[in-house]
Design a protein around this motif. Structure first.
Motif, mmCIF file in Angstrom:
data_model
loop_
_atom_site.group_PDB
_atom_site.id
_atom_site.type_symbol
_atom_site.label_atom_id
_atom_site.label_comp_id
_atom_site.label_asym_id
_atom_site.label_seq_id
_atom_site.Cartn_x
_atom_site.Cartn_y
_atom_site.Cartn_z
ATOM 1 N N MET A 163 6.952 9.441 1.041
ATOM 2 C CA MET A 163 8.098 8.637 0.638
ATOM 3 C C MET A 163 8.162 8.678 -0.883
ATOM 4 O O MET A 163 7.137 8.790 -1.549
ATOM 5 N N PRO A 164 9.364 8.578 -1.439
ATOM 6 C CA PRO A 164 9.492 8.713 -2.899
ATOM 7 C C PRO A 164 8.890 7.531 -3.655
ATOM 8 O O PRO A 164 8.746 6.438 -3.114
ATOM 9 N N VAL A 165 8.549 7.786 -4.897
ATOM 10 C CA VAL A 165 8.158 6.733 -5.830
ATOM 11 C C VAL A 165 9.404 6.395 -6.628
ATOM 12 O O VAL A 165 10.157 7.285 -7.021
ATOM 13 N N ARG A 166 9.658 5.120 -6.854
ATOM 14 C CA ARG A 166 10.848 4.698 -7.603
ATOM 15 C C ARG A 166 10.420 4.001 -8.886
ATOM 16 O O ARG A 166 9.379 3.343 -8.924
ATOM 17 N N ASN B 76 14.559 -4.640 -3.482
ATOM 18 C CA ASN B 76 14.044 -4.811 -2.118
ATOM 19 C C ASN B 76 14.214 -3.541 -1.302
ATOM 20 O O ASN B 76 13.326 -3.146 -0.549
ATOM 21 N N ARG B 77 15.345 -2.899 -1.451
ATOM 22 C CA ARG B 77 15.579 -1.650 -0.717
ATOM 23 C C ARG B 77 14.570 -0.587 -1.160
ATOM 24 O O ARG B 77 13.975 0.101 -0.326
ATOM 25 N N ALA B 78 14.370 -0.474 -2.459
ATOM 26 C CA ALA B 78 13.398 0.499 -2.970
ATOM 27 C C ALA B 78 11.998 0.160 -2.462
ATOM 28 O O ALA B 78 11.237 1.058 -2.082
ATOM 29 N N PHE B 79 11.641 -1.119 -2.440
ATOM 30 C CA PHE B 79 10.318 -1.527 -1.977
ATOM 31 C C PHE B 79 10.088 -1.126 -0.517
ATOM 32 O O PHE B 79 9.007 -0.671 -0.150
ATOM 33 N N LEU B 80 11.125 -1.274 0.302
ATOM 34 C CA LEU B 80 11.011 -0.954 1.719
ATOM 35 C C LEU B 80 11.063 0.541 2.009
ATOM 36 O O LEU B 80 10.478 1.014 2.975
ATOM 37 N N SER C 226 0.832 -1.195 0.000
ATOM 38 C CA SER C 226 0.000 0.000 0.000
ATOM 39 C C SER C 226 0.875 1.256 0.000
ATOM 40 O O SER C 226 1.979 1.260 0.539
ATOM 41 N N PRO C 227 0.378 2.339 -0.621
ATOM 42 C CA PRO C 227 1.174 3.566 -0.693
ATOM 43 C C PRO C 227 1.534 4.091 0.695
ATOM 44 O O PRO C 227 0.733 4.024 1.616
ATOM 45 N N ARG C 228 2.747 4.587 0.815
ATOM 46 C CA ARG C 228 3.211 5.184 2.065
ATOM 47 C C ARG C 228 3.469 6.654 1.792
ATOM 48 O O ARG C 228 4.365 6.988 0.997
ATOM 49 N N SER D 103 10.302 3.137 -0.278
ATOM 50 C CA SER D 103 9.546 3.982 -1.202
ATOM 51 C C SER D 103 8.046 3.792 -1.003
ATOM 52 O O SER D 103 7.603 2.778 -0.479
ATOM 53 N N SER D 104 7.298 4.773 -1.466
ATOM 54 C CA SER D 104 5.852 4.634 -1.377
ATOM 55 C C SER D 104 5.332 3.672 -2.431
ATOM 56 O O SER D 104 4.336 2.991 -2.228
ATOM 57 N N MET D 105 6.021 3.585 -3.560
ATOM 58 C CA MET D 105 5.609 2.716 -4.651
ATOM 59 C C MET D 105 6.821 2.455 -5.543
ATOM 60 O O MET D 105 7.660 3.338 -5.716
ATOM 61 N N VAL D 106 6.903 1.240 -6.094
ATOM 62 C CA VAL D 106 7.985 0.894 -7.021
ATOM 63 C C VAL D 106 7.337 0.419 -8.317
ATOM 64 O O VAL D 106 6.582 -0.558 -8.324
ATOM 65 N N TYR D 107 7.627 1.146 -9.398
ATOM 66 C CA TYR D 107 7.113 0.784 -10.716
ATOM 67 C C TYR D 107 8.230 0.170 -11.537
ATOM 68 O O TYR D 107 9.360 0.660 -11.533
#
Length: 122
Positions: A10-13, A45-49, A5-7, A51-55
């Motif tokens: 936090m940045p989107v990656r 995994n780092r981006a997932f933890l 879910s969006p946080r 970031s608000s969203m990883v595309y």
């Protein structure tokens, strides 16, 4: 795995995922999974933890197209998939496909990556 879910605040990656063949893209779109190399696993995994969203934007090497994009929906685990033929891949993770359409690079040449010397995104 962590909730996708969006946080807020936090940045989107965004990541370009290059596949060696179209078969892997087809498997991903059918099963909503992806697998990548161990070096990419750490970054994702780092981006997932953090970031608000990883595309993930997918492209088959040499195709001259993007094949679509998806949202990373889970951390990458240790479980491997027999669907991918390469022994160099790591664990499987869930993806939620948003767009499954072939888009020629020429349609996005106006997009530049400021973190890669303003090179075209492809």
């Amino acid at each position: 795995s962590k909730s996708p879910s969006p946080r807020p605040n936090m940045p989107v990656r965004y990541f370009i995922m290059k596949s060696s063949n179209m078969q892997n893209i087809d498997i991903s779109q059918q099963k909503s999974i992806w697998s990548t190399t161990p070096s990419n696993e750490r970054k994702l995994n780092r981006a997932f933890l953090e970031s608000s969203m990883v595309y993930l934007i997918f492209s088959v090497q040499g195709s001259g197209h993007f094949q679509g994009f998806a949202r990373m929906a889970s951390e990458i685990g240790c479980e491997k998939s027999q669907d991918w033929g390469s022994p160099g891949f790591g664990g499987v993770f869930k993806v939620e496909w948003i767009q499954k359409e072939s888009i020629p690079f020429q349609f996005v040449h106006h997009l530049l990556n400021p973190w890669n010397d303003n090179k075209k995104v492809q």
